[in-house]
Design an enzyme around this catalytic site. Structure first.
Site, PDB file in Angstrom:
ATOM      1  N   GLU A 260      41.092   0.155  45.496  1.00  0.00           N
ATOM      2  CA  GLU A 260      40.742  -1.167  44.945  1.00  0.00           C
ATOM      3  C   GLU A 260      42.012  -1.884  44.511  1.00  0.00           C
ATOM      4  OE1 GLU A 260      37.711  -1.039  41.921  1.00  0.00           O
ATOM      5  OE2 GLU A 260      36.378   0.156  43.156  1.00  0.00           O
ATOM      6  N   HIS A 278      33.612  -4.698  42.659  1.00  0.00           N
ATOM      7  CA  HIS A 278      33.562  -3.988  41.366  1.00  0.00           C
ATOM      8  C   HIS A 278      33.021  -4.920  40.267  1.00  0.00           C
ATOM      9  CE1 HIS A 278      35.526  -0.415  39.072  1.00  0.00           C
ATOM     10  NE2 HIS A 278      34.523  -0.900  38.365  1.00  0.00           N
TER      11      HIS A 278
HETATM   12  N1  NAI Z   1      30.750  -0.468  38.769  1.00  0.00           N
HETATM   13  C1  NAI Z   1      31.069  -0.697  37.531  1.00  0.00           C
HETATM   14  O1  NAI Z   1      31.551  -1.774  37.181  1.00  0.00           O
HETATM   15  C2  NAI Z   1      30.813   0.332  36.521  1.00  0.00           C
HETATM   16  C3  NAI Z   1      30.867   1.653  36.843  1.00  0.00           C
HETATM   17  N2  NAI Z   1      30.642   2.601  35.870  1.00  0.00           N
HETATM   18  C4  NAI Z   1      30.719   3.993  36.256  1.00  0.00           C
HETATM   19  O2  NAI Z   1      29.438   4.579  36.236  1.00  0.00           O
HETATM   20  C5  NAI Z   1      29.561   5.980  36.082  1.00  0.00           C
HETATM   21  C6  NAI Z   1      28.469   6.521  35.178  1.00  0.00           C
HETATM   22  O3  NAI Z   1      28.582   5.979  33.886  1.00  0.00           O
HETATM   23  P1  NAI Z   1      27.649   6.508  32.691  1.00  0.00           P
HETATM   24  O4  NAI Z   1      26.265   6.673  33.154  1.00  0.00           O
HETATM   25  O5  NAI Z   1      27.914   5.643  31.533  1.00  0.00           O
HETATM   26  O6  NAI Z   1      28.285   7.918  32.451  1.00  0.00           O
HETATM   27  P2  NAI Z   1      27.605   9.172  31.729  1.00  0.00           P
HETATM   28  O7  NAI Z   1      28.706  10.058  31.356  1.00  0.00           O
HETATM   29  O8  NAI Z   1      26.647   8.733  30.688  1.00  0.00           O
HETATM   30  O9  NAI Z   1      26.777   9.838  32.909  1.00  0.00           O
HETATM   31  C7  NAI Z   1      27.362  10.487  33.968  1.00  0.00           C
HETATM   32  C8  NAI Z   1      26.409  11.585  34.393  1.00  0.00           C
HETATM   33  O10 NAI Z   1      26.961  12.210  35.543  1.00  0.00           O
HETATM   34  C9  NAI Z   1      26.599  13.562  35.452  1.00  0.00           C
HETATM   35  N3  NAI Z   1      27.427  14.401  36.310  1.00  0.00           N
HETATM   36  C10 NAI Z   1      28.665  14.881  36.071  1.00  0.00           C
HETATM   37  N4  NAI Z   1      29.061  15.655  37.082  1.00  0.00           N
HETATM   38  C11 NAI Z   1      28.061  15.651  37.978  1.00  0.00           C
HETATM   39  C12 NAI Z   1      27.878  16.264  39.241  1.00  0.00           C
HETATM   40  N5  NAI Z   1      28.833  17.050  39.762  1.00  0.00           N
HETATM   41  N6  NAI Z   1      26.737  16.040  39.898  1.00  0.00           N
HETATM   42  C13 NAI Z   1      25.768  15.253  39.381  1.00  0.00           C
HETATM   43  N7  NAI Z   1      25.867  14.662  38.181  1.00  0.00           N
HETATM   44  C14 NAI Z   1      27.008  14.856  37.495  1.00  0.00           C
HETATM   45  C15 NAI Z   1      26.779  13.903  33.994  1.00  0.00           C
HETATM   46  O11 NAI Z   1      26.066  15.058  33.627  1.00  0.00           O
HETATM   47  C16 NAI Z   1      26.231  12.660  33.333  1.00  0.00           C
HETATM   48  O12 NAI Z   1      24.880  12.820  32.991  1.00  0.00           O
HETATM   49  C17 NAI Z   1      30.989   6.193  35.578  1.00  0.00           C
HETATM   50  O13 NAI Z   1      31.784   6.650  36.631  1.00  0.00           O
HETATM   51  C18 NAI Z   1      31.461   4.828  35.228  1.00  0.00           C
HETATM   52  O14 NAI Z   1      32.814   4.701  35.336  1.00  0.00           O
HETATM   53  C19 NAI Z   1      30.327   2.259  34.598  1.00  0.00           C
HETATM   54  C20 NAI Z   1      30.250   0.949  34.237  1.00  0.00           C
HETATM   55  C21 NAI Z   1      30.519  -0.122  35.154  1.00  0.00           C
HETATM   56  O1  HPV Z   2      33.212   0.377  32.805  1.00  0.00           O
HETATM   57  C1  HPV Z   2      33.482   0.832  33.924  1.00  0.00           C
HETATM   58  O2  HPV Z   2      33.559   2.044  34.186  1.00  0.00           O
HETATM   59  C2  HPV Z   2      33.733  -0.094  35.023  1.00  0.00           C
HETATM   60  O3  HPV Z   2      33.927   0.349  36.129  1.00  0.00           O
HETATM   61  C3  HPV Z   2      33.830  -1.535  34.762  1.00  0.00           C
HETATM   62  O4  HPV Z   2      35.060  -1.955  35.284  1.00  0.00           O
HETATM   63  P1  HPV Z   2      35.685  -3.371  34.880  1.00  0.00           P
HETATM   64  O5  HPV Z   2      35.849  -3.378  33.405  1.00  0.00           O
HETATM   65  O6  HPV Z   2      34.716  -4.407  35.325  1.00  0.00           O
HETATM   66  O7  HPV Z   2      36.966  -3.450  35.614  1.00  0.00           O
END
Ligand code: NAI
Ligand code: HPV
Length: 526
Positions: A260, A278
């Site tokens: 990215e 993203h």
């Molecule tokens: N696209 C975006 O802008 C955003 C992306 N994210 C991403 O979303 C993801 C998830 O965020 P949250 O739900 O807040 O995190 P979280 O930590 O609450 O949940 C992650 C889950 O993944 C599970 N996990 C870990 N290893 C695993 C495996 N090998 N197989 C299956 N499950 C597994 C954990 O047990 C946990 O329940 C993060 O990577 C975060 O960076 C978050 C916010 C915005």
């Molecule tokens: O909170 C996260 O993990 C995200 O991926 C959000 O990313 P950003 O703050 O929009 O660049």
């Protein structure tokens, strides 16, 4: 006044909070790594989103940096081990954008089901492609949820509201929680075989990298649609392209990419491939949430020592911090005392708290003991990196909490394990929380540990104090305070003297020559 750099685009309320709280703030976004390296040295705090990459190189150029705050969830853009080794706290805002990101996953699911982006584009080109876009319903379909944490569980609740079935794979999902969420807990192969849609919500780790690999994509149902709003690298992009070209995967929506910004990708232009740059966290609501939280958290840490949502140190609330502060000062002094006296021989450390101290969060007290202790080896040690350094040195660290109240209303005891046995020092808080040593290697002695101090062990005998006083007086060394304790009459005695400045080796040698002296050491406290 502490100074913070906001290096990624953030809601202006973050800067406003910093200023209100009395933290100086600069907003400088879009810097290259070299440009960031050139300016980072002047900042105590760094507030980022996902664009800034905080590498070891950046950290090495940041001698004043104390805390990094991620206005968002994922911290894969921060070298956390390097930050920990440098004593820099890393915090995130783990809930502020979860709903928004979950909604983006649902939005992408609908966009895939009804091919909305392409239908929109062709309609606006004047093609009115009414017969070209036959979609699928989501009602009654199975959603495969990989990762059932904060975001995954919100996605699940929304999907259930849409009358979908949800099958979840998450090794940390308990059967009870699965029931509570209303999802079927499954292993990965079962999920792959059952799901009509698959959505990913795990962090990128060694276990999750390419979790949708070529091999696993082949195990999915023909016609599956895949959504990734978590991290690039969870899906093998080349394998996904192949599976889409082969008609096995009916559609894919990626918000995140291995590289990215993703300016080019073999997936671009693939029919039924949708992507966003993203944008998972990009709503007004989420950005206000994370901006406010990160500014408050960084200010709490820089101004009061409060630690919230840290990934590399135990939490310490802004309410707890003032109560713990004097204990941490005491703990650091005790650690420093044993470190200076026994540092080379320490194999393990036990930190015991009793009385009022036992009602507090012990982790910061232990971290402060370790910081004092480890400072003998490196003066860049602080509470953040001390536990890591202790682990690196193989120190066995134990915490003991006694509910009983002993001779003191509150007590912290530090016992180090050495080749010659366990050695213990203890201290309490007096008056308005001033730390005081009350026991040194089994001998009761009361002393404030400050500045330069002389530690002398001798055989208790009449006249010794006079001879010591003369030796110091003749050398022009002024004694500030004088603390004396002994094991028993005529037995081993210990003296702690505060002196106005360092004492030369020559004078230390002269003291050593006094009759009955066993040990002489010059100590230094902050
Ligand atoms: N696209 C975006 O802008 C955003 C992306 N994210 C991403 O979303 C993801 C998830 O965020 P949250 O739900 O807040 O995190 P979280 O930590 O609450 O949940 C992650 C889950 O993944 C599970 N996990 C870990 N290893 C695993 C495996 N090998 N197989 C299956 N499950 C597994 C954990 O047990 C946990 O329940 C993060 O990577 C975060 O960076 C978050 C916010 C915005
Ligand atoms: O909170 C996260 O993990 C995200 O991926 C959000 O990313 P950003 O703050 O929009 O660049």
């Amino acid at each position: 006044m502490p100074k913070v750099l906001i290096s990624d685009k953030m809601d202006p309320r973050a800067a406003a909070i910093f200023r209100e709280r009395g933290v100086e703030v600069d907003e400088i976004t879009g810097k290259t790594p070299d440009e960031l390296k050139a300016i980072i040295g002047q900042y105590d705090g760094l507030a980022i989103r996902s664009a800034t990459k905080v590498t070891k190189e950046i950290l090495d150029a940041a001698p004043n940096l104390k805390v990094i705050g991620r206005a968002g969830i994922g911290v894969d853009n921060v070298d956390i081990p390097a930050a920990s080794a440098k004593g820099v706290v890393v915090m995130n805002t783990p809930f502020g954008n979860s709903i928004t990101t979950a909604e983006h996953a649902i939005a992408l699911m609908f966009a895939l089901a009804r091919q909305l982006p392409e239908a929109n584009a062709q309609t606006q080109q004047g093609l009115w492609p009414k017969n070209g876009f036959m979609g699928v319903e989501v009602t009654g379909k199975t959603l495969g949820l990989i990762g059932a944490g904060n975001i995954g569980s919100i996605v699940a609740s929304r999907a259930l509201g849409l009358k979908m079935k949800v099958v979840a794979f998450d090794p940390f999902l308990t059967p009870e929680r699965a029931v509570e969420m209303g999802v079927e807990k499954a292993d990965l192969d079962t999920l792959l075989a059952k799901a009509d849609f698959i959505t990913l919500h795990t962090p990128l780790t060694d276990q999750t990298r390419n979790i949708l690999s070529k091999e696993n994509l082949a195990k999915t149902k023909k016609g599956v649609r895949i959504i990734n709003c978590a991290r690039g690298g969870l899906v093998d992009e080349a394998a996904l392209k192949e599976a889409m070209d082969a008609g096995h995967v009916a559609g894919a929506a990626l918000d995140v990419f291995v590289q990215e910004p993703a300016k080019e990708s073999p997936l671009f232009g693939t029919p039924n491939f949708i992507c966003t740059p993203h944008l998972g966290a990009s709503t007004d609501e989420a950005q206000v949430n994370v901006a406010l939280q990160v500014a408050e958290q960084l200010s709490d840490y820089l101004l009061d020592g409060g630690i919230t949502n840290a990934l590399n140190v135990p939490s310490l609330s802004a309410e707890e911090a003032p109560k713990l502060k004097p204990y941490m000062a005491l703990a650091e002094e005790l650690g420093s005392l044993v470190g200076q006296l026994e540092g080379d021989h320490v194999q393990g450390v036990s930190v015991e708290v009793e009385g009022h101290a036992a009602e507090l969060n012990q982790k910061p007290i232990t971290a402060a003991v370790l910081a004092g202790l480890m400072r003998v080896y490196s003066d860049t040690v602080n509470m953040v990196n001390a536990p890591f350094l202790a682990k690196e040195r193989g120190l066995d660290v134990r915490e003991v909490r006694h509910d009983r109240e002993g001779d003191y209303q509150t007590l912290v005891r530090v016992t180090v394990k050495t080749e010659s046995g366990d050695k213990s020092v203890a201290g309490t808080l007096f008056g308005h929380g001033s730390p005081r040593l009350v026991e040194l290697f089994g001998i009761k002695v009361e002393a404030d540990l400050e500045g330069h101090m002389l530690y002398i062990v001798n055989q208790d005998a009449p006249g010794f104090i006079g001879r010591l006083g003369s030796t110091l007086g003749e050398a022009g060394v002024n004694i500030g305070t004088f603390h004396l304790g002994r094991r028993n009459q005529g037995g081993e005695a210990v003296l702690l003297l505060s002196v106005d400045g360092a004492v030369s080796q020559e004078v230390l040698n002269d003291i050593c020559k006094l009759a009955g002296v066993k040990t002489v050491k010059l100590l230094r406290f902050a």
